[in-house]
Design a protein around this motif. Structure first.
Motif, mmCIF file in Angstrom:
data_model
loop_
_atom_site.group_PDB
_atom_site.id
_atom_site.type_symbol
_atom_site.label_atom_id
_atom_site.label_comp_id
_atom_site.label_asym_id
_atom_site.label_seq_id
_atom_site.Cartn_x
_atom_site.Cartn_y
_atom_site.Cartn_z
ATOM 1 N N ALA B 132 8.190 -9.643 -3.582
ATOM 2 C CA ALA B 132 7.131 -9.654 -2.577
ATOM 3 C C ALA B 132 6.598 -8.232 -2.442
ATOM 4 O O ALA B 132 7.366 -7.288 -2.372
ATOM 5 N N GLY B 133 5.308 -8.094 -2.426
ATOM 6 C CA GLY B 133 4.732 -6.769 -2.252
ATOM 7 C C GLY B 133 4.517 -6.017 -3.540
ATOM 8 O O GLY B 133 4.241 -4.825 -3.521
ATOM 9 N N ALA B 166 2.449 -12.971 7.484
ATOM 10 C CA ALA B 166 3.887 -12.754 7.287
ATOM 11 C C ALA B 166 4.139 -12.341 5.843
ATOM 12 O O ALA B 166 3.971 -13.136 4.936
ATOM 13 N N GLY B 167 4.507 -11.095 5.649
ATOM 14 C CA GLY B 167 4.659 -10.592 4.285
ATOM 15 C C GLY B 167 6.091 -10.477 3.839
ATOM 16 O O GLY B 167 6.396 -9.919 2.787
ATOM 17 N N ARG B 168 7.019 -11.007 4.622
ATOM 18 C CA ARG B 168 8.449 -10.899 4.328
ATOM 19 C C ARG B 168 8.790 -11.464 2.957
ATOM 20 O O ARG B 168 9.630 -10.953 2.234
ATOM 21 N N LEU B 198 1.715 -6.378 2.893
ATOM 22 C CA LEU B 198 2.458 -5.827 1.763
ATOM 23 C C LEU B 198 2.923 -4.402 2.069
ATOM 24 O O LEU B 198 4.041 -4.023 1.739
ATOM 25 N N VAL B 199 2.048 -3.642 2.699
ATOM 26 C CA VAL B 199 2.406 -2.266 3.052
ATOM 27 C C VAL B 199 3.566 -2.272 4.058
ATOM 28 O O VAL B 199 4.536 -1.523 3.919
ATOM 29 N N ARG B 200 3.480 -3.165 5.034
ATOM 30 C CA ARG B 200 4.535 -3.278 6.031
ATOM 31 C C ARG B 200 5.866 -3.621 5.352
ATOM 32 O O ARG B 200 6.911 -3.045 5.630
ATOM 33 N N ALA B 235 -1.110 2.880 8.043
ATOM 34 C CA ALA B 235 0.281 2.772 8.481
ATOM 35 C C ALA B 235 0.954 4.134 8.588
ATOM 36 O O ALA B 235 1.801 4.348 9.460
ATOM 37 N N LEU B 236 0.597 5.050 7.696
ATOM 38 C CA LEU B 236 1.329 6.324 7.652
ATOM 39 C C LEU B 236 0.612 7.448 8.404
ATOM 40 O O LEU B 236 1.211 8.475 8.716
ATOM 41 N N GLY B 237 -0.687 7.260 8.671
ATOM 42 C CA GLY B 237 -1.439 8.279 9.393
ATOM 43 C C GLY B 237 -1.658 9.554 8.604
ATOM 44 O O GLY B 237 -1.822 10.630 9.175
ATOM 45 N N HIS B 238 -1.619 9.451 7.291
ATOM 46 C CA HIS B 238 -1.865 10.619 6.435
ATOM 47 C C HIS B 238 -2.851 10.219 5.348
ATOM 48 O O HIS B 238 -2.937 9.050 5.001
ATOM 49 N N GLU B 239 -3.498 11.216 4.796
ATOM 50 C CA GLU B 239 -4.340 10.927 3.645
ATOM 51 C C GLU B 239 -3.450 10.631 2.446
ATOM 52 O O GLU B 239 -2.389 11.248 2.295
ATOM 53 N N ILE B 240 -3.868 9.678 1.628
ATOM 54 C CA ILE B 240 -3.069 9.318 0.456
ATOM 55 C C ILE B 240 -3.804 9.784 -0.798
ATOM 56 O O ILE B 240 -4.985 9.468 -0.968
#
Lengths: 367, 339
Positions: B132-133, B166-168, B198-200, B235-240
């Motif tokens: 998954a993901g 639901a990405g579990r 997926l990110v979660r 989700a991370l609050g940063h530039e990727i």
């Protein structure tokens, strides 16, 4: 040591007839207590049969027979018990409730004989069990009482049982001493794993003529933490120890740390751990982290309750010190070897590259 | 004038097979991204044949392989270094993005999180049996929604608000997506919701208890998906950062490692040459029935000659080949001595 005092006694019924054949499953407590068990039963005159080294068939059989909620090592135990069917009169199944004062083993050890009985109720091919209840929380309730009750059930006299216990403890202490000295259980156990009779007729303990296996020198020093039945079963651990050794790693296992050192290392914790294996794993990990150590690998069994907590605690302490690289390997019956190999390789790279001191990035800056 | 040497890096994964050539400065000169399609041997040969059109054997200074078929690739190519994907990805990222602290890598069937400190890996995690993901799941869902994987990311960016999915587990995620469709949510919102799920899932599974510090690099096939990048940034609050060669970073890393290994070993490569693209290489496997383990033994043959064997737990088939080899070698030695 001689057991002449016993030999002069008039034999009880069981001693005069053919003493029973006792089977010992090569799983769980086996890796820590085999010398005690085997020497005890052989001293009584029984023959001892061990289940084969874990293989795919045993694993499959165990997974099929056990309850789904059990951890992998317990599932494997079912397979080993079944592998002994038809070869023995009894399979020795200790119910290890408590082997050290003020501690417990996990509930799956406590319910082991009952879980097996549950499985045997639907399958008539299960061998008959000889259960011994080990509960050192009761006064006088340790291994001695457990073995006494089990052997009395077979019809042996108390005097003879006591004599056998003396010799069995000698064997066990010798084995434990070798482990503390840093010898690997596969090597220290080897003399107790032979087929046929190991103990000489006069009750003389066997001596290994082989040179003791020692770890290679020079390579990274890595602590490999995990239950003995997980680490030393090369099938389920996917040959982890041998793989590390082949790569020149100096492996240290929890067995090389004695109980006193474990106790000292966990003294600062707000609460005492009441699982014996958990105490050993955490204590040994914390003790070793104070020594020069290049990395720590925690091998957890999937479905093991204590591991999920102890592994986490070890990880937190490893990270807190920020000195010891940590790798968690969780192993279940579906685990692919490829994933484990990749993780081990990457972990060893991490350690060597760390040691080499970012050679590559320095070069990049020059380039 | 002698041309500058190039280093070949090959990453054979479950979904793609990537070949890159780098020069001695570490710059990528050539990058091939091929679909493995379940035929790793043929795909490697196809890639080699493509490179052979423009390069010749003595331009190659070293070969490195990585990926789940790294051993297979190394046997075919004659690799100087065989490294796991984690090390390869880390080496490539720290060279191309100096100072990188966190690497997010999502490939076809696995995902990795690598943390670095002072240019060296300090911690890593990899997904377990669950897929998954990963890229395959996105591929599958894109196909189900009948949109191309390239469009998928674009759609996600257009979303008004991402639906919570639901990405579990990929099976449950799929039924949840169907449910959300039936409820009347727009396709954009669902796709964006899937990216967030997926990110979660990635962060919960791999990042548990770890501190993800910037600069953060996102690589692997899935990094091409802008929806995923956006979800990670949220989700991370940063530039990727997404490196130019994000799809082939594993191969770049193994080429860099090949350069390092060959230089350290004195400069000679084991490379078998581009002619390997035309050799008849066959792989076959059988189940060894000598003990209850029933290992699946794999054998690689080149023009009828046995190249390698693996897969046996006890090592007896592998050893048999090694013994045969050393006997052949000593025989050859005896013969030359006799002459």
């Amino acid at each position: 040591m001689k057991i002449t005092s016993v030999l002069t006694l008039s034999p009880t019924k069981v001693e005069a007839e053919r003493p029973p054949i006792i089977g010992i499953p090569r799983a769980l407590g086996y890796y820590e207590y085999l010398p005690l068990w085997r020497a005890f039963f052989e001293c009584l005159g029984c023959s001892v049969v061990l289940s084969p080294v874990t293989n795919k068939a045993i694993l499959d059989q165990g997974v099929r027979a056990s309850v789904d909620e059990a951890c992998l090592p317990v599932k494997l135990y079912y397979g080993h018990v079944k592998a002994l069917s038809g070869k023995t009169d009894y399979v020795f199944v200790p119910r290890m409730i408590s082997v050290q004062s003020k501690t417990y083993l996990c509930p799956k050890f406590l319910g082991l004989p009952d879980m097996l009985r549950g499985a045997a109720a639907f399958d008539s091919t299960y061998p008959q069990m000889l259960v011994a209840n080990v509960n050192s929380r009761l006064s006088g309730g340790g291994w001695d009482k457990a073995l006494m009750e089990a052997a009395e059930e077979l019809g042996f006299s108390r005097l003879r049982i006591r004599e056998a216990q003396k010799i069995a403890w000698k064997a066990q202490k010798d084995f434990e001493h070798r482990l503390i000295q840093g010898e690997y259980p596969p090597s220290a156990l080897a003399i107790w794993e032979k087929s046929g009779r190991v103990l000489e007729p006069e009750g003389v303990l066997p001596r290994s003529t082989k040179r003791r296996e020692s770890a290679p020198s020079g390579g990274p020093r890595i602590a490999v933490m995990g239950h003995s039945y997980q680490l030393f079963d090369s099938f389920t651990s996917m040959n982890l120890l041998a793989r590390l050794k082949a790569k020149g790693v100096r492996v240290i296992t929890p067995l090389a740390t004695d109980d006193e050192k474990c106790r000292q290392a966990t003294r600062f914790l707000p609460k005492r751990l009441f699982w014996s294996f958990g105490q050993k794993l955490l204590g040994s990990s914390l003790h070793l982290m104070n020594e020069p150590l290049d990395g720590l690998i925690y091998v957890a069994a999937f479905g093991c309750g204590p591991d999920s907590m102890i592994g986490e605690m070890v990880e937190r302490h490893a990270r807190r010190l920020d000195q010891v690289p940590y790798l968690l390997l969780t192993i279940d019956e579906h685990t692919g070897e490829a994933g484990v190999v990749t993780r081990i390789e990457a972990f060893l790279d991490l350690i060597t590259r760390r040691k080499e001191g970012h050679l590559l990035s320095a070069k990049a800056q020059l380039g | 004038m002698v041309k500058d040497l190039l280093y070949l890096g090959v990453d054979v994964g479950s979904v793609s097979t990537n070949l890159v050539l780098i020069d001695k400065w570490g710059d990528v000169k050539e990058a091939l991204y091929l679909r493995t399609q379940g035929r790793p041997l043929e795909t490697i040969q196809r890639g080699l044949a493509k490179l052979a059109e423009r390069y010749d054997d003595h331009q190659i200074g070293g070969v490195g392989t990585t990926g789940s078929a790294r051993t297979l690739a190394s046997v075919v190519l004659g690799a100087d270094v065989v490294k796991n994907e984690i090390t390869a990805h880390a080496v490539a990222a720290s060279r191309l993005v100096p100072g990188v602290r966190t690497i997010l890598e999502i490939g076809g069937q696995d995902s990795k999180l690598i943390l670095l400190k002072d240019g060296v890996v300090s911690d890593f995690s990899m997904n377990t049996v669950c897929a998954a993901g990963t890229g395959s799941f996105l591929d599958q869902q894109a196909a189900r929604l009948q949109i191309s994987i390239e469009e998928f990311g674009e759609l996600a960016v257009k979303a008004n608000h991402a639906v919570r999915i639901a990405g579990r587990c990929s099976v449950f995620a799929e039924s949840d997506m169907i449910h959300k469709q039936q409820m009347g949510h727009s396709l954009e919102d669902i796709v964006a919701g899937l990216c967030e799920a997926l990110v979660r899932n990635f962060l919960n599974n791999l990042g548990k208890g770890k501190k993800l510090e910037a600069p953060i690099v996102f690589q692997g096939g899935v990094a091409a998906n802008v929806g995923m990048r956006q979800a990670f940034e949220k989700a991370l609050g940063h530039e990727i950062f997404i490196p130019e060669h994000h799809k082939v970073m594993g191969a770049v890393g193994s080429a860099l490692l090949a350069q390092e290994t060959v230089n350290r070993a004195g400069g000679l490569t084991q490379f078998k040459g581009f002619s390997m693209s035309e050799e008849k290489i066959a792989a076959n496997s059988w189940e060894c029935g000598d003990c209850p383990n029933l290992c699946e033994v794999i054998e690689i043959q080149e023009a009828g000659q046995l190249l390698a064997r693996w897969g046996d737990r006890c090592g007896k088939w592998e050893n048999a080949l090694a013994v045969a080899r050393s006997e052949a070698a000593s025989e050859a030695q005896l013969q030359t001595a006799g002459q």
